[in-house]
Design a protein around this motif. Sequence first.
Motif, PDB file in Angstrom:
ATOM      1  N   ALA B 277      41.371  49.699  52.958  1.00  0.00           N
ATOM      2  CA  ALA B 277      42.033  48.436  52.621  1.00  0.00           C
ATOM      3  C   ALA B 277      41.000  47.344  52.421  1.00  0.00           C
ATOM      4  O   ALA B 277      39.912  47.397  52.992  1.00  0.00           O
ATOM      5  CB  ALA B 277      42.989  48.030  53.746  1.00  0.00           C
ATOM      6  N   VAL B 278      41.362  46.356  51.589  1.00  0.00           N
ATOM      7  CA  VAL B 278      40.460  45.248  51.304  1.00  0.00           C
ATOM      8  C   VAL B 278      41.222  43.936  51.470  1.00  0.00           C
ATOM      9  O   VAL B 278      42.330  43.784  50.968  1.00  0.00           O
ATOM     10  CB  VAL B 278      39.928  45.332  49.853  1.00  0.00           C
ATOM     11  CG1 VAL B 278      39.135  44.076  49.504  1.00  0.00           C
ATOM     12  CG2 VAL B 278      39.070  46.567  49.661  1.00  0.00           C
ATOM     13  N   ILE B 279      40.622  43.003  52.193  1.00  0.00           N
ATOM     14  CA  ILE B 279      41.144  41.637  52.226  1.00  0.00           C
ATOM     15  C   ILE B 279      40.252  40.838  51.283  1.00  0.00           C
ATOM     16  O   ILE B 279      39.075  40.652  51.573  1.00  0.00           O
ATOM     17  CB  ILE B 279      41.097  41.060  53.648  1.00  0.00           C
ATOM     18  CG1 ILE B 279      41.889  41.958  54.604  1.00  0.00           C
ATOM     19  CG2 ILE B 279      41.653  39.636  53.664  1.00  0.00           C
ATOM     20  CD1 ILE B 279      41.888  41.475  56.044  1.00  0.00           C
ATOM     21  N   PRO B 280      40.757  40.391  50.121  1.00  0.00           N
ATOM     22  CA  PRO B 280      39.846  39.866  49.103  1.00  0.00           C
ATOM     23  C   PRO B 280      39.438  38.407  49.239  1.00  0.00           C
ATOM     24  O   PRO B 280      38.478  37.999  48.595  1.00  0.00           O
ATOM     25  CB  PRO B 280      40.639  40.057  47.798  1.00  0.00           C
ATOM     26  CG  PRO B 280      42.057  40.004  48.219  1.00  0.00           C
ATOM     27  CD  PRO B 280      42.130  40.521  49.626  1.00  0.00           C
ATOM     28  N   GLY B 281      40.131  37.616  50.054  1.00  0.00           N
ATOM     29  CA  GLY B 281      39.825  36.182  50.003  1.00  0.00           C
ATOM     30  C   GLY B 281      39.775  35.485  51.344  1.00  0.00           C
ATOM     31  O   GLY B 281      40.270  34.366  51.491  1.00  0.00           O
ATOM     32  N   GLY B 282      39.165  36.113  52.340  1.00  0.00           N
ATOM     33  CA  GLY B 282      39.183  35.519  53.672  1.00  0.00           C
ATOM     34  C   GLY B 282      40.423  35.998  54.406  1.00  0.00           C
ATOM     35  O   GLY B 282      41.410  36.406  53.793  1.00  0.00           O
ATOM     36  N   SER B 283      40.406  35.902  55.730  1.00  0.00           N
ATOM     37  CA  SER B 283      41.426  36.568  56.547  1.00  0.00           C
ATOM     38  C   SER B 283      42.854  36.099  56.259  1.00  0.00           C
ATOM     39  O   SER B 283      43.806  36.756  56.654  1.00  0.00           O
ATOM     40  CB  SER B 283      41.117  36.327  58.022  1.00  0.00           C
ATOM     41  OG  SER B 283      41.266  34.954  58.319  1.00  0.00           O
ATOM     42  N   SER B 284      43.001  34.977  55.547  1.00  0.00           N
ATOM     43  CA  SER B 284      44.342  34.413  55.377  1.00  0.00           C
ATOM     44  C   SER B 284      45.144  35.029  54.239  1.00  0.00           C
ATOM     45  O   SER B 284      46.277  34.614  54.013  1.00  0.00           O
ATOM     46  CB  SER B 284      44.238  32.909  55.129  1.00  0.00           C
ATOM     47  OG  SER B 284      43.586  32.285  56.194  1.00  0.00           O
ATOM     48  N   LYS B 304      47.681  37.620  40.609  1.00  0.00           N
ATOM     49  CA  LYS B 304      48.608  38.517  39.905  1.00  0.00           C
ATOM     50  C   LYS B 304      48.680  39.875  40.596  1.00  0.00           C
ATOM     51  O   LYS B 304      49.711  40.529  40.619  1.00  0.00           O
ATOM     52  CB  LYS B 304      48.164  38.683  38.449  1.00  0.00           C
ATOM     53  CG  LYS B 304      49.299  38.417  37.453  1.00  0.00           C
ATOM     54  CD  LYS B 304      48.812  38.545  36.007  1.00  0.00           C
ATOM     55  CE  LYS B 304      48.273  37.240  35.463  1.00  0.00           C
ATOM     56  NZ  LYS B 304      47.419  37.416  34.272  1.00  0.00           N
ATOM     57  N   ALA B 305      47.557  40.281  41.185  1.00  0.00           N
ATOM     58  CA  ALA B 305      47.520  41.580  41.872  1.00  0.00           C
ATOM     59  C   ALA B 305      48.243  41.527  43.217  1.00  0.00           C
ATOM     60  O   ALA B 305      48.374  42.547  43.904  1.00  0.00           O
ATOM     61  CB  ALA B 305      46.075  42.021  42.065  1.00  0.00           C
ATOM     62  N   GLY B 306      48.693  40.355  43.624  1.00  0.00           N
ATOM     63  CA  GLY B 306      49.483  40.274  44.852  1.00  0.00           C
ATOM     64  C   GLY B 306      48.744  39.682  46.041  1.00  0.00           C
ATOM     65  O   GLY B 306      49.226  39.732  47.165  1.00  0.00           O
ATOM     66  N   SER B 307      47.560  39.141  45.793  1.00  0.00           N
ATOM     67  CA  SER B 307      46.852  38.505  46.898  1.00  0.00           C
ATOM     68  C   SER B 307      46.318  37.160  46.423  1.00  0.00           C
ATOM     69  O   SER B 307      46.924  36.547  45.543  1.00  0.00           O
ATOM     70  CB  SER B 307      45.729  39.419  47.390  1.00  0.00           C
ATOM     71  OG  SER B 307      45.134  38.871  48.541  1.00  0.00           O
ATOM     72  N   MET B 308      45.190  36.710  46.984  1.00  0.00           N
ATOM     73  CA  MET B 308      44.598  35.439  46.553  1.00  0.00           C
ATOM     74  C   MET B 308      43.091  35.536  46.655  1.00  0.00           C
ATOM     75  O   MET B 308      42.573  36.216  47.545  1.00  0.00           O
ATOM     76  CB  MET B 308      45.101  34.301  47.432  1.00  0.00           C
ATOM     77  CG  MET B 308      46.459  33.759  47.014  1.00  0.00           C
ATOM     78  SD  MET B 308      46.954  32.416  48.076  1.00  0.00           S
ATOM     79  CE  MET B 308      47.336  33.252  49.594  1.00  0.00           C
ATOM     80  N   LEU B 309      42.385  34.821  45.755  1.00  0.00           N
ATOM     81  CA  LEU B 309      40.925  34.835  45.837  1.00  0.00           C
ATOM     82  C   LEU B 309      40.449  33.985  47.011  1.00  0.00           C
ATOM     83  O   LEU B 309      39.393  34.247  47.585  1.00  0.00           O
ATOM     84  CB  LEU B 309      40.307  34.334  44.525  1.00  0.00           C
ATOM     85  CG  LEU B 309      38.781  34.429  44.465  1.00  0.00           C
ATOM     86  CD1 LEU B 309      38.323  35.875  44.597  1.00  0.00           C
ATOM     87  CD2 LEU B 309      38.241  33.830  43.190  1.00  0.00           C
ATOM     88  N   GLY B 310      41.235  32.985  47.371  1.00  0.00           N
ATOM     89  CA  GLY B 310      40.941  32.166  48.561  1.00  0.00           C
ATOM     90  C   GLY B 310      39.501  31.709  48.600  1.00  0.00           C
ATOM     91  O   GLY B 310      38.995  31.106  47.653  1.00  0.00           O
ATOM     92  N   ALA B 312      36.993  33.776  48.739  1.00  0.00           N
ATOM     93  CA  ALA B 312      36.193  34.895  48.237  1.00  0.00           C
ATOM     94  C   ALA B 312      35.449  35.629  49.348  1.00  0.00           C
ATOM     95  O   ALA B 312      34.369  36.166  49.141  1.00  0.00           O
ATOM     96  CB  ALA B 312      35.229  34.463  47.136  1.00  0.00           C
ATOM     97  N   GLY B 313      36.028  35.637  50.524  1.00  0.00           N
ATOM     98  CA  GLY B 313      35.492  36.430  51.639  1.00  0.00           C
ATOM     99  C   GLY B 313      36.137  37.813  51.583  1.00  0.00           C
ATOM    100  O   GLY B 313      37.293  37.978  51.943  1.00  0.00           O
ATOM    101  N   ILE B 314      35.384  38.783  51.079  1.00  0.00           N
ATOM    102  CA  ILE B 314      35.944  40.122  50.876  1.00  0.00           C
ATOM    103  C   ILE B 314      35.643  40.978  52.105  1.00  0.00           C
ATOM    104  O   ILE B 314      34.478  41.277  52.380  1.00  0.00           O
ATOM    105  CB  ILE B 314      35.347  40.768  49.603  1.00  0.00           C
ATOM    106  CG1 ILE B 314      35.615  39.861  48.393  1.00  0.00           C
ATOM    107  CG2 ILE B 314      35.908  42.168  49.397  1.00  0.00           C
ATOM    108  CD1 ILE B 314      34.946  40.346  47.114  1.00  0.00           C
TER     109      ILE B 314
END
Lengths: 202, 431
Positions: B277-284, B304-310, B312-314
């Motif tokens: 699993a990947v959290i793409p934009g910081g823990s939030s 669009k992929a269902g998350s947020m860049l936030g 950018a903490g991957i």
Amino acid sequence: MSFHPLMPYGGQGFQRSERTLMAEGEAFAFTPERAARLEEICGRYPPERRKSAVLAALYLVQEQQPYITASAMRHVADFLRITPAEVEDVATYYVMFFKAPVGQYVLQVCRTLSCALAGAERVAEALSEKIGVPVGGTDPSGMFTLLEFECLGACDRAPVVMVNNEHWHERATPDSCAKLVDDLRARGVEALSGCHLHVERR
Amino acid sequence: MEPVLTKYVREPNSFTLDFYLKHDGYTALKQALGTQPNDVIEIVKASGLRGRGGAGFPTGMKWQFVDKKIEPRYIACNADESEPGTFKDHVLMERYPHLLFEGCLIGCWAIGAKVAYIYIRGEFYHVQKVMEAELAKAYAQGYAGRNILGSGWDCDIVIHRGAGAYEAGEETALIESLEGKRAQPRIKPPFPALSGLYNKPTAVNNVETLCNLPAIVLNGAEWFAKLGPEKNGGPKLYCVSGHVKRPGVYEASMNTTLREIIFDRAGGIRDGHQLKAVIPGGSSVPILLPDQLDVPASFDSVQKAGSMLGSAGIIVMDETTCMVWAAMNLMHFYKHESCGKCTPCREGGDWLWKILSRIERGEGQMRDLDLLVSVSNNIAGKTLCAFGDAEATPPLTTLKHFRAEYEAHIREGRCTVPAEWRARTAVAAAH
Ligand SMILES: Cc1cc2nc3c(=O)[nH]c(=O)nc-3n(C[C@H](O)[C@H](O)[C@H](O)COP(=O)(O)O)c2cc1C
Ligand code: SF4
Ligand code: FES
């Protein structure tokens, strides 16, 4: 009443206020040099906004004595021309102010996800075992206090340990912890790895 | 893409004024001072620069909203960088602080501010000391302070140390903290652009956002916009941590896919393991699964992929990671960092952590899963600041993708990720 119908509100484990009451402590006044430094810092804000320097003032208290006392808060209040309640409000909110006696070295282990994925829980366990106190405790000699911290902003060098709000030790491993504690005893904060971004200092 | 922000950060003494001046330092400021402030705002608007602090709001537009009729005005630079998994501003400030100073000054010129306050998290004190020494040099040589570059224009930069509060990163909480109070948000509106620091018009901008300004001024809006997909222009810093071979900060254009960043730049998953699993934009932000990574790492595509860049903490997790444990770990963060101003966030976070902990210990019941969803949904969208939505995310997103793992914990009364494989016992290899 409960904010949520399924919550055992008021029952066991219910979140209670952990209001901290600070010890009175000895009479406190900034040394002349620190008073001058704080006055200079106050000058960075509009004249009627001396209160903006309250975090800086509390750091200066902590530089002069190990933790924040009620006497010190009253002095800070006088200095900034605000009320002691305003100082207490701030001192109790931020985690980098110590509200009770701490050891000479405060070890602050990052426990958030990236560090935990790299074994931070075991680093905290190993440190706890070596020092002989649980997280939150200070060893009887008054040398070490062990605390857990949330993400320090160096997750690529996990797990990270901060010492005394300032000095960093990166890539801590459970095996290296015993040595880290011994080195701190022998050489002080020089023993820490420091931040890897200081490439000139290697 | 040739790095723009981090081109020099690995070179010795890149943090010094001498080094910066040798590499075109402060030439953008000089150019900006010869341009009308409103035109600088127009250039930034045309570049499409979006805030790098998390929300991706267009910077030029934010500056346009700043009320130019009221004096004084302020820039508050958000250097709180506390979102778990994020460590990009850290590199910029430690290795190239003059870029930030120059960005702050260009911002102040554009909105007509006379002071920029850099609010830096207390834990970055080693960075702050370097910055203060360098700032003193900039003052001494006329790049900040009085009569900057002989233009007759005055502007101060003040570095303000925080004291350990994630919530201080929220823009109005940051302003409260700058005023010497608890870092607790204000009710919006009014937004800081109208009434911010000391109730004066204030632009709150992230460090990386401001660091983009010199390059925009020098190379033009079009150059900047063309570096990435439409509406996602410019260089971007990505922070990769967790179970990858080469964790670190990587600069890329937002055309780059998440998979390329994780596998090509950060070296991929450590040997012998698979991506989970990947959290793409910081823990939030919500989790993405391994088959969702072939999207450009831009604000719009990740959304669009269902998350947020936030921010950018991957954060990358392999198959040794127990997702109940991961959610519990993050919930500890949120319950600890809640500022306590709203009831759902303050009380709910603590309950979510308690429920997750008992499931993780093997003492959960099936009805706890519905309880998690119910409590989370009673926090998200019902709080003063976006912290509430962030706090509800770890349980909701892990339940959505890994419900079977939760159920197995409850059925078997123990953690079902094999003990010797547990994430907590795995120390990443050095690189
Ligand atoms: C709980 C919370 C924490 C935040 N933490 C940060 C932070 O550490 N750094 C940051 O730049 N922005 C943070 N933000 C976003 C800021 O509120 C704000 O949007 C940002 O600083 C604006 O700058 P930008 O437009 O340049 O991105 C946070 C927001 C919230 C709700
Ligand atoms: S949502 Fe949480 S962090 Fe934000 S204001 Fe409310 S209590 Fe504070
Ligand atoms: S999780 Fe430990 S430094 Fe970020």
